[in-house]
Structures are given as structure tokens and as C-alpha cells.
Scaffold this active site. Structure first.
Site, mmCIF file in Angstrom:
data_model
loop_
_atom_site.group_PDB
_atom_site.id
_atom_site.type_symbol
_atom_site.label_atom_id
_atom_site.label_comp_id
_atom_site.label_asym_id
_atom_site.label_seq_id
_atom_site.Cartn_x
_atom_site.Cartn_y
_atom_site.Cartn_z
ATOM 1 N N TYR A 187 18.968 23.474 58.270
ATOM 2 C CA TYR A 187 17.975 23.036 57.277
ATOM 3 C C TYR A 187 17.932 24.016 56.097
ATOM 4 C CZ TYR A 187 13.444 21.238 55.589
ATOM 5 O OH TYR A 187 12.425 20.706 54.840
ATOM 6 N N LYS A 228 18.753 23.240 52.143
ATOM 7 C CA LYS A 228 17.743 23.398 51.084
ATOM 8 C C LYS A 228 18.158 24.469 50.076
ATOM 9 C CE LYS A 228 14.974 20.139 52.529
ATOM 10 N NZ LYS A 228 14.802 18.912 51.737
HETATM 11 P P1 NAI Z 1 9.168 12.484 56.633
HETATM 12 O O1 NAI Z 1 10.005 12.617 57.839
HETATM 13 O O2 NAI Z 1 7.713 12.135 56.821
HETATM 14 O O3 NAI Z 1 9.797 11.411 55.613
HETATM 15 C C1 NAI Z 1 11.161 11.439 55.273
HETATM 16 C C2 NAI Z 1 11.582 10.069 54.769
HETATM 17 O O4 NAI Z 1 12.990 10.114 54.470
HETATM 18 C C3 NAI Z 1 11.395 8.957 55.808
HETATM 19 O O5 NAI Z 1 10.717 7.853 55.226
HETATM 20 C C4 NAI Z 1 12.807 8.606 56.232
HETATM 21 O O6 NAI Z 1 12.970 7.252 56.655
HETATM 22 C C5 NAI Z 1 13.595 8.928 54.963
HETATM 23 N N1 NAI Z 1 15.017 9.123 55.250
HETATM 24 C C6 NAI Z 1 15.558 9.890 56.212
HETATM 25 N N2 NAI Z 1 16.890 9.780 56.220
HETATM 26 C C7 NAI Z 1 17.209 8.923 55.222
HETATM 27 C C8 NAI Z 1 18.439 8.391 54.746
HETATM 28 N N3 NAI Z 1 19.621 8.724 55.281
HETATM 29 N N4 NAI Z 1 18.398 7.523 53.699
HETATM 30 C C9 NAI Z 1 17.229 7.175 53.126
HETATM 31 N N5 NAI Z 1 16.029 7.647 53.546
HETATM 32 C C10 NAI Z 1 16.031 8.503 54.586
HETATM 33 O O7 NAI Z 1 9.341 13.870 55.829
HETATM 34 P P2 NAI Z 1 8.397 14.618 54.769
HETATM 35 O O8 NAI Z 1 7.678 15.701 55.471
HETATM 36 O O9 NAI Z 1 7.646 13.647 53.968
HETATM 37 O O10 NAI Z 1 9.497 15.351 53.871
HETATM 38 C C11 NAI Z 1 9.963 14.841 52.626
HETATM 39 C C12 NAI Z 1 10.869 15.894 51.997
HETATM 40 O O11 NAI Z 1 10.159 17.119 51.823
HETATM 41 C C13 NAI Z 1 12.107 16.248 52.846
HETATM 42 O O12 NAI Z 1 13.206 16.459 52.001
HETATM 43 C C14 NAI Z 1 11.695 17.545 53.512
HETATM 44 O O13 NAI Z 1 12.784 18.327 53.887
HETATM 45 C C15 NAI Z 1 10.880 18.189 52.403
HETATM 46 N N6 NAI Z 1 9.964 19.209 52.904
HETATM 47 C C16 NAI Z 1 8.948 18.899 53.777
HETATM 48 C C17 NAI Z 1 8.116 19.903 54.257
HETATM 49 C C18 NAI Z 1 6.983 19.624 55.206
HETATM 50 O O14 NAI Z 1 6.333 20.601 55.606
HETATM 51 N N7 NAI Z 1 6.699 18.406 55.573
HETATM 52 C C19 NAI Z 1 8.309 21.309 53.849
HETATM 53 C C20 NAI Z 1 9.409 21.516 52.949
HETATM 54 C C21 NAI Z 1 10.195 20.499 52.494
#
Ligand code: NAI
Length: 243
Positions: free
Chosen positions: A151, A155
Site C-alpha cells: 500500500y 501511494k
Molecule cells: P472504500 O473501500 O470505502 O471505497 C473504495 C471504492 O473503490 C469502492 O467503492 C470500490 O468498489 C472501488 N474500487 C475498488 N477497486 C476498484 C476497481 N478496480 N475499479 C473501480 N473501482 C474500484 O475506501 P475509502 O476508504 O473510501 O478510500 C478511498 C481512497 O482513499 C482509496 O484510494 C484509499 O486508499 C484512500 N485512503 C483512505 C484512507 C482511509 O483511512 N479510509 C486513508 C488514506 C487514503
């Protein structure tokens, strides 16, 4: 009358991973600022339809790791002014035991997707000599984290990519930035063990976990004309954790 601060009126925004969590909050935030929103998520993700309905936008589907699906997505989305690369996953584990599959899945979905999406979207932006891109990085890409070599690498890669594309595309009026969230309460983080969550909370100066809306507001700012002289930047939004 002058336009309201942060107005995105007349702009069309495409958000990946829009079906839930941070992506969903970004869709609502950009819509609230007047943007026309295109919600994209994996084929078969029914919540994406729901989000699109909520924001009065269009729902499109693509696996963002697949070049042909990404090209079709960008063609179907029409003229995009704002691209938010938000789709991402975690597959945590210690390096010594990390399978090649978990390594490749995270690099593919988090990083290769950003390359594919930007490559496809930037052509139109270059022709129109305007556009803005925001990539979702993470504080883990800056500071590293136990059990997250895959990860963190993805990033950190996004950060290098963002700065490089900002240099390439700036002369064409395109701004490229990243937001690096800390711990945000979503489905991605709810699976973490309670002791890890408590450690994260203790390390967060503001004494609370972040919410998806905290990130959405930062993305909104970077997309707006008020951030018109900001490019190649990584905005950390972590409640004072990784200082
Ligand atoms: P989440 O797991 O709630 O949502 C991620 C979304 O991406 C989901 O709707 C999923 O279906 C979609 N997705 C996954 N693989 C995919 C693919 N191959 N094609 C199209 N869509 C796809 O995650 P969250 O927490 O909302 O994270 C969003 C972004 O923020 C990510 O990039 C994550 O790494 C980043 N992030 C999140 C943090 C956290 O604490 N939640 C911290 C730092 C970064």
C-alpha cells in the site's frame, strides 16, 4: 454577481470509487459546489447507481485496472474538467509473508489505475488547455506503515506520478495534485483491529478520526479556481497525525 467561493458551476467531474466511503462524499461535495458529477465504480456495484441518483449525476462502470474499460469510460463520460482518482484497496500483511497476488493487486488498483485514467483523460484536457486532477494518496505513502509495504509503495508512487504529471501538463493549463488522508472512517479502515485504531486515534492531534467529508472538502478546494496556482502539491489531511 461574482461566483461563490469554490464554485464548480459548469464543470464536469469524474470520480472513481464513487459508490461508498470517501468517493461518495467527494461526489456529494462537488455536486454541492455546482459540478455535474459522473460516478464510476466497479461493474456490479449497485450503490454507485444510488450515489449517482443522489447527486443527480451519471453512473458509469469500469474496472480501473483495465485499459480498454478505462478508455471506454473516458469516452462515455464526455468532456471532463475534473478527474478524481479515488478507487483504492488495501491487502495488508508483513512483507515476509506477502503473496505476489496481494502485492500486484494493490499496485494495480491503486497505482496503475491512476496511470490509465490520467493517460486517457489528459488528452482531452490538453486539447482544451484546461483541467484539474486530484489523486488520492495517503500519509502511509509519505511515512510508511507496519504491514503495508504494498500500500505504501502504491501511494508513494502516486505522489511521484502526481508531481511528474504536474510538470508535464502545467504548460497546457492542467493542474495535478494529491490529497493524503490520515485515518478516515470507511469500510476500508473498519476491518482494522481495535488496538490499531486506538493507536491511530492517540497519534491524531485533533483527537478524532477523520470523516469522508473532511477529505471531500480538501478535494473540492484543490479542484476549484481558488487553488488556481497550486499544482504538484500533496495536501495532507490527517488531523495532525503524521507531522
Ligand atoms: P472504500 O473501500 O470505502 O471505497 C473504495 C471504492 O473503490 C469502492 O467503492 C470500490 O468498489 C472501488 N474500487 C475498488 N477497486 C476498484 C476497481 N478496480 N475499479 C473501480 N473501482 C474500484 O475506501 P475509502 O476508504 O473510501 O478510500 C478511498 C481512497 O482513499 C482509496 O484510494 C484509499 O486508499 C484512500 N485512503 C483512505 C484512507 C482511509 O483511512 N479510509 C486513508 C488514506 C487514503
Amino acid at each position: 454577481m461574482p461566483e461563490a467561493y469554490g464554485s464548480l458551476e459548469g464543470k464536469r467531474a469524474l470520480i472513481t470509487g464513487a459508490a461508498r466511503g470517501i468517493g461518495r462524499a467527494i461526489a456529494a461535495e462537488l455536486k454541492g459546489a455546482g459540478a455535474d458529477v459522473v460516478c464510476c465504480d466497479l461493474p456490479g456495484t449497485s450503490e454507485n447507481e444510488e450515489v449517482a441518483r443522489e447527486v443527480g449525476g451519471q453512473a458509469l462502470y469500469a474496472d480501473v485496472t483495465k485499459a480498454d474499460e478505462v478508455e471506454k469510460l473516458i469516452a462515455d463520460a464526455g468532456e471532463i474538467d475534473i478527474l478524481v482518482n479515488n478507487a483504492g484497496i488495501t491487502r495488508d500483511g508483513l512483507l515476509a509473508r506477502m503473496s505476489e497476488e496481494d502485492w500486484r493487486a494493490v499496485i494495480d488498483i491503486n497505482l496503475t489505475s491512476v496511470y490509465l485514467m490520467c493517460r486517457a483523460a489528459v488528452r482531452g484536457m490538453m486539447k482544451r488547455r484546461s483541467g484539474t486532477i486530484v489523486n488520492l494518496a495517503s500519509v502511509v505513502g509519505i511515512h510508511g506503515n507496519f504491514g503495508q509495504t504494498n500500500y505504501a509503495a502504491s501511494k508513494a508512487g502516486i505522489i511521484g506520478f502526481t508531481k511528474s504529471l504536474a510538470r508535464e501538463a502545467g504548460a497546457r493549463g492542467i493542474r495535478v495534485n494529491a490529497v493524503a488522508p490520515g485515518y478516515i472512517e470507511t469500510r476500508l479502515t473498519e476491518v482494522l483491529p481495535e488496538d490499531v485504531k486506538q493507536k491511530m486515534l492517540a497519534a491524531t492531534s485533533l483527537g478524532r478520526f477523520g470523516q469522508p467529508e473532511d477529505i471531500a472538502r480538501a478535494v473540492h478546494f484543490l479542484c476549484s479556481d481558488e487553488a488556481g496556482f497550486i499544482s504538484g502539491e500533496v495536501l495532507v489531511v490527517d488531523g495532525g497525525m503524521a507531522m
